[in-house]
Structures are given as C-alpha cells and as structure tokens.
Scaffold this motif. Structure first.
Motif, PDB file in Angstrom:
ATOM      1  N   ASN A 195      14.144  10.649  65.011  1.00 26.44           N
ATOM      2  CA  ASN A 195      13.895  12.078  64.808  1.00 26.44           C
ATOM      3  C   ASN A 195      13.475  12.377  63.380  1.00 26.44           C
ATOM      4  OD1 ASN A 195      15.503  11.542  67.078  1.00 26.44           O
ATOM      5  ND2 ASN A 195      16.320  13.607  67.134  1.00 26.44           N
ATOM      6  N   ASP A 214      13.908  16.190  71.278  1.00 22.76           N
ATOM      7  CA  ASP A 214      15.063  16.697  72.020  1.00 22.76           C
ATOM      8  C   ASP A 214      15.828  15.541  72.659  1.00 22.76           C
ATOM      9  OD1 ASP A 214      16.872  18.244  73.434  1.00 22.76           O
ATOM     10  OD2 ASP A 214      15.514  18.569  75.122  1.00 22.76           O
ATOM     11  N   LYS A 216      19.326  15.199  71.739  1.00 20.25           N
ATOM     12  CA  LYS A 216      20.720  15.519  71.441  1.00 20.25           C
ATOM     13  C   LYS A 216      21.156  16.559  72.466  1.00 20.25           C
ATOM     14  CE  LYS A 216      20.115  14.670  66.493  1.00 20.25           C
ATOM     15  NZ  LYS A 216      20.104  15.293  65.135  1.00 20.25           N
ATOM     16  N   TYR A 218      23.465  18.624  73.170  1.00 21.59           N
ATOM     17  CA  TYR A 218      24.018  19.967  72.967  1.00 21.59           C
ATOM     18  C   TYR A 218      23.304  20.790  71.902  1.00 21.59           C
ATOM     19  CZ  TYR A 218      27.785  17.964  75.720  1.00 21.59           C
ATOM     20  OH  TYR A 218      28.505  17.362  76.720  1.00 21.59           O
ATOM     21  N   GLN A 219      22.156  20.324  71.391  1.00 19.23           N
ATOM     22  CA  GLN A 219      21.492  21.089  70.336  1.00 19.23           C
ATOM     23  C   GLN A 219      20.861  22.364  70.897  1.00 19.23           C
ATOM     24  OE1 GLN A 219      18.225  19.077  68.411  1.00 19.23           O
ATOM     25  NE2 GLN A 219      17.587  18.063  70.283  1.00 19.23           N
ATOM     26  N   ILE A 221      17.904  24.931  70.851  1.00 13.37           N
ATOM     27  CA  ILE A 221      16.484  24.904  70.515  1.00 13.37           C
ATOM     28  C   ILE A 221      15.875  26.265  70.835  1.00 13.37           C
ATOM     29  CG2 ILE A 221      14.258  23.810  70.983  1.00 13.37           C
ATOM     30  CD1 ILE A 221      15.788  21.271  71.731  1.00 13.37           C
ATOM     31  N   HIS A 241      19.420  17.994  80.693  1.00 12.75           N
ATOM     32  CA  HIS A 241      19.829  17.952  79.284  1.00 12.75           C
ATOM     33  C   HIS A 241      20.539  16.635  78.967  1.00 12.75           C
ATOM     34  CE1 HIS A 241      19.053  22.309  78.726  1.00 12.75           C
ATOM     35  NE2 HIS A 241      19.485  22.411  79.963  1.00 12.75           N
TER      36      HIS A 241
END
Length: 549
Positions: A195, A214, A216, A218-219, A221, A241
């Motif tokens: 990343n 993308d 991660k 639980y991030q 966005i 996810h």
C-alpha cells in the motif's frame, strides 16, 4: 448593426457543428448507460490526447442510502489494478533493486523447487509461470467466499502445491496468484508495505488523491461504491470486505484518477519512457510466439485498430474496463457497481462512437478440409471428460450423425461440427475457433482441445459414465486426511446418498457419479485411489491427496 467577417462566420459554423456532434454523442451515451431510479450505476470517461473529452456518471453508489454516483465516487476496478503492481515492479527494477529475470524463489520463502522449472518474476508479470491458481484451493481447505482471506493464507497454499501446470514460459495461463506473489516481492524488496509503496511512488507523484488500496477489512473509505448483484431484475448486496491481500486487484479509484495515471505513466511523470514501452510490449513464449499479454496489460483489436488495456470483473459486484488505442491516442474507461457478464457490448457501443472502422481484409482459412469415410470418422466416437476444478470441468460426446462428426453435450445438444484437416486433427466448428487433436492407443482414446490462444490445451479423456450402486457408494465412506494442510475430510452415506462434509460437518454436499471411482462435488471431481488389493487408500482432489484413515 455590425456584420461578421467571413473568418468569424466560418468559426461559428465549425463550433456549431462540433457542438451538435458532441451533443449527439452524449445523447447516445446517455441512452446506453441509462438506469432506472435507485439502481446501481456507472462512471465513464473518454480521454483524447491530453484532455478528458467525456466524463459522465449514472445511477446509485449506495442503494441502502440512495447515494448517487458522482465524480468523487470510487469503484473497485478489479484486475485493472494489476497494471499498478506491474509498474511498481518495473520501478524497483529501474532503481536497481531487482531484475525481472531473477527467479521467484529468491524472494518467496519456502517457494517450491518445481520439477518443471523455476518461474522468474517476468513469468509472473506476463502470466506464463505455470503456477496453479489459488482460488479453487480455498474450497478444498473449507474456506468460504465470505471468510476473511489473508495474503499469508494464499502464499501458504501456493508453497504447498508443488506442481506446475507446465514449464515456465511454455504457455499463457492467467492466474491471480502471480500478482499476489508480485505484491510480496514488492514488499520484500522495498522494505515497505504494498500500500505504502504504491502511494509514495505512484499515486502521490501522479496526484491520484482518490485512489486507494483496499486490503484492510475495517478501514473507512469515503465515497466508495457498494457492489451489487442482480437476479431476475432484483438487486441484492454482494459486496465483500474479507479480502486481506493485494497485488491482483483491490484498487479503488475513479475516472479522474485513471486519467492522471494514463497521462502520467505514458508521459514518464514517474519512471522513464522505457518503462511504458517495456510494460506495453507483447510477451513471448519459449518457442518465440508472441502472446496478447504484456506486463500487466492485455492486447486486443477492435475496428481494425490495435488496443491495450485490461478488464476488471469481480463477482462480488464490480466490472470495469480500460482500453487505449495508441494509433488514435484515445482511451476509454468505464466502471460500474453491479456484476454483468455482458458488459462489453455496452462498452464497445461507447468505443464505436469515437473509433471508426478500418477496412479489413478477411484472412482466408489456412486449414484445408480432408475427406474421411464414415468408418474412419466412427473411430473417434466416445464420451470425453476434462476436469481440474468446477470452473474447468467439461464433458461431451463425439458422435457420427448424417455423415458428419459432431461434438454434443451429454444431453445430446449439438455444440459444434468437427471438420477433419488430417493427422487426427479437426477444426472445432466452421469458425475454426479451436483445433481438436485425437490420440488413439488401442482401446484408449483422448483428445487435446487447443483454443488457439497460446494456452495449454485441455486434455479430454474418454470415460465410461457410471451410476454407483448403494454398495459402491458405501465403500467410499470414511475419514481422509491430508498432512501438508493438516485437514481432514469426512464422507458419509445417508438416505441413499453419499455426502462430502465441510468443516467437520458444518455443511455437506452430495457426491454425484461420473465414472468408476470418479465422483464430483461443486468444487471439483474427486478421484479415488486403490492399492494392488483393490482397496481404497485415499482420494485426489485437485492434486491434493487425502489418505484414508
């Protein structure tokens, strides 16, 4: 009253004509991309030389909240993200930190010593490594599509499957695992996360402020589109996810940032001018044959023009396509948040508004039909099966009907005519989309199906369809164990059927008959193995052997 001189009148006429043409194109685009109220949508753009000449948005980004698609909305562009991974590898090579000619095992811990050869980084980039795709093995290991799947899990699977499909460089075989491995190499060589390396060396220098990796779970966005599926005109949320890896995709972006990438990379804002050329040169197989794949890009022809780009298809709800025509210096990018197998028809309607058709001289078929008697044709008859996993499982019948050899489905529906061209070879259909080559050794028959795309031909073996009796099915009952993955399987006969249990009984699938000692479940056929005493000692599932306990 002031009169306009002829030059001004000319400019007004030209401007009016251009405006009229532009409006006509936009109305046709609107008609193609029209969506109903509260349906998933699209974000599209056309780049001509140094300008964005069309950018439009349609539909809804988040149906649960009725949030529309805007210029700020970012979409998961799937495998189009592979071009960023390839660029990162080439940037590292320009920095002198690696060479794409180096073997993969220099950078991947516990990488197998394959008997068929050692893949290089370049083999990963141009999809000729021969490394087996990792996705089908998730089902073998009882992992579900919505489970959390990490990079380390995928690498662990790959390093334990110690057989290549072919010698590196022998064929083209598209596999996401190639680019997941490249992401690991980027991290190993750069000392940075995948990343961060992309952010610092590609996204930030090009001003791609709305592009993100993308991986991660639980991030948060901002402005992300949610993915949807469609079943009988009813939309449902299919967004995932749980993908905690990168390299093969997981890039979120929008048309504005794709334009910055397209222009910046082409004009060497990052790297050198040689980097673009290297990435966009067709790769060659060991025998010198060029393939329609470079380093992270595919090649295709449309309306007589050569083009390069990539498709991104994610069954969890996204489809994108990026295509550049260098001769015209025009590029197209479309992305959407609903899965659609037929998206190319709409995409090329857009392309055809800007890319005229060249006059093309049709090449004559280079194969000449030979005449064979019915007795000669009849020896090829039989039932044939090719399988690797559920996606690569084909069964058909070859039968002589009305003096014509045909490939039929097992239900008797015609698939294609076989046109003999000599040497046990046949054209698959009058369009010659593939060639079948039979090999007959006594009573054993098989054929290779070559789709003429430089991929490894599929091997179809003759088999005898078999329906197992209750006694035969009970013989397969029991527990089986694979030591490499430390995973067990349970087969159990219940209510007249044999079941394959997942996760120690969490759910089960009925095992269906194919032929003697060959049954199948949704992920793959299962082939049982016997010893010299005819006792079942285990089964093979996609090359993974489970020993009977």
């Amino acid at each position: 009253m002031h009169k306009l001189s002829p030059p001004y009148l000319f400019l007004i006429v030209v401007f009016s004509c251009n405006l009229s043409i532009s409006q006509d194109i936009e109305s046709k685009v609107d008609a193609s991309y029209e969506v109903k109220q509260n349906e998933p949508g699209f974000s599209i753009a056309v780049f001509k030389k140094d300008d964005v000449i069309l950018e439009k948005q349609y539909g809804i980004a988040n149906m649960g909240y009725g949030i529309p698609v805007t210029k700020e909305t970012i979409f998961d562009i799937g495998s189009i993200g592979k071009q960023f991974t390839a660029a990162a590898i080439l940037l590292l090579e320009e920095e002198g930190k690696l060479s794409i000619k180096e073997p993969v095992n220099k950078y991947i811990e516990n990488f197998p010593n394959y008997p068929k050869g050692t893949p290089t980084i370049e083999h990963l980039l141009n999809q000729t490594s021969g490394i087996k795709e990792v996705d089908p093995y998730l089902g073998v290991l009882d992992l579900h599509a919505h489970d959390y799947i990490s990079q380390s899990q995928l690498i662990n699977i790959t390093t334990k499957v110690n057989e290549l499909l072919f010698e590196p460089g022998e064929y083209f075989y598209y596999a996401n695992i190639n680019y997941i491995l490249l992401a690991v190499i980027i991290e190993k060589v750069s000392g940075n996360s995948y990343n961060n390396y992309l952010n610092e060396n590609i996204f930030q220098p090009l001003g791609m402020t709305r592009t993100i990796v993308d991986n991660k779970t639980y991030q948060i966005i901002e402005n992300r589109a949610i993915g949807y599926g469609n079943d009988e005109d009813e939309f449902y949320k299919s967004h995932r996810h749980s993908l905690m890896f990168a390299g093969d995709g997981q890039i979120l972006t929008n048309p504005t940032d794709i334009f910055k990438w397209h222009q910046g990379f082409k004009n060497a804002t990052i790297g050198t001018s040689g980097l673009w050329k290297k990435m966009h040169t067709k790769a060659k197989l060991n025998n010198g044959t060029s393939i329609n794949f470079g380093l992270g890009v595919e090649f295709e022809t449309h309306n007589g023009y050569q083009a390069m780009g990539f498709d991104g298809m994610i069954i969890s709800g996204f489809v994108s396509k990026y295509l550049y025509f260098p001769e015209l210096d025009i590029a197209f990018f479309t992305t959407q948040n609903t899965f659609d197998w037929d998206f190319k028809e709409r995409f090329f309607k857009l392309v055809d508004l800007y890319v005229p058709k060249k006059s093309i001289h049709n090449k004559r078929n280079k194969f000449k039909e030979v005449k064979l008697s019915n007795n000669e044709l009849k020896k090829y008859e039989g039932d044939y099966l090719f399988y690797y996993n559920d996606d690569d499982r084909k069964a058909n019948s070859v039968r002589l009907k009305n003096d014509q050899l045909l490939v039929l489905s097992l239900d008797g529906d015609e698939i294609a005519k076989l046109i003999p061209i000599g040497g046990h070879k046949f054209l698959f259909g009058e369009e010659a989309s593939a060639i079948l080559e039979f090999k007959i050794d006594g009573n054993f028959k098989q054929y290779f199906y070559d789709d003429l795309q430089n991929k490894k031909p599929w091997l179809f073996k003759e088999y005898n369809p078999h329906e197992h009796s209750e006694k035969e099915l009970r013989e397969y009952e029991g527990s089986y164990f694979n030591n490499d993955f430390q995973i067990s399987k349970r087969l159990k006969f219940e209510n007249g059927k044999l079941y394959y249990y997942y996760r120690n009984g969490a759910w089960k699938e009925e095992m269906l008959s194919l032929s003697k000692d060959l049954l199948e479940i949704p992920i793959s056929p299962i082939e049982f193995v016997r010893n010299e005493k005819n006792q079942i000692i285990g089964f093979d599932l996609m090359g993974v052997f489970f020993q009977r306990q």
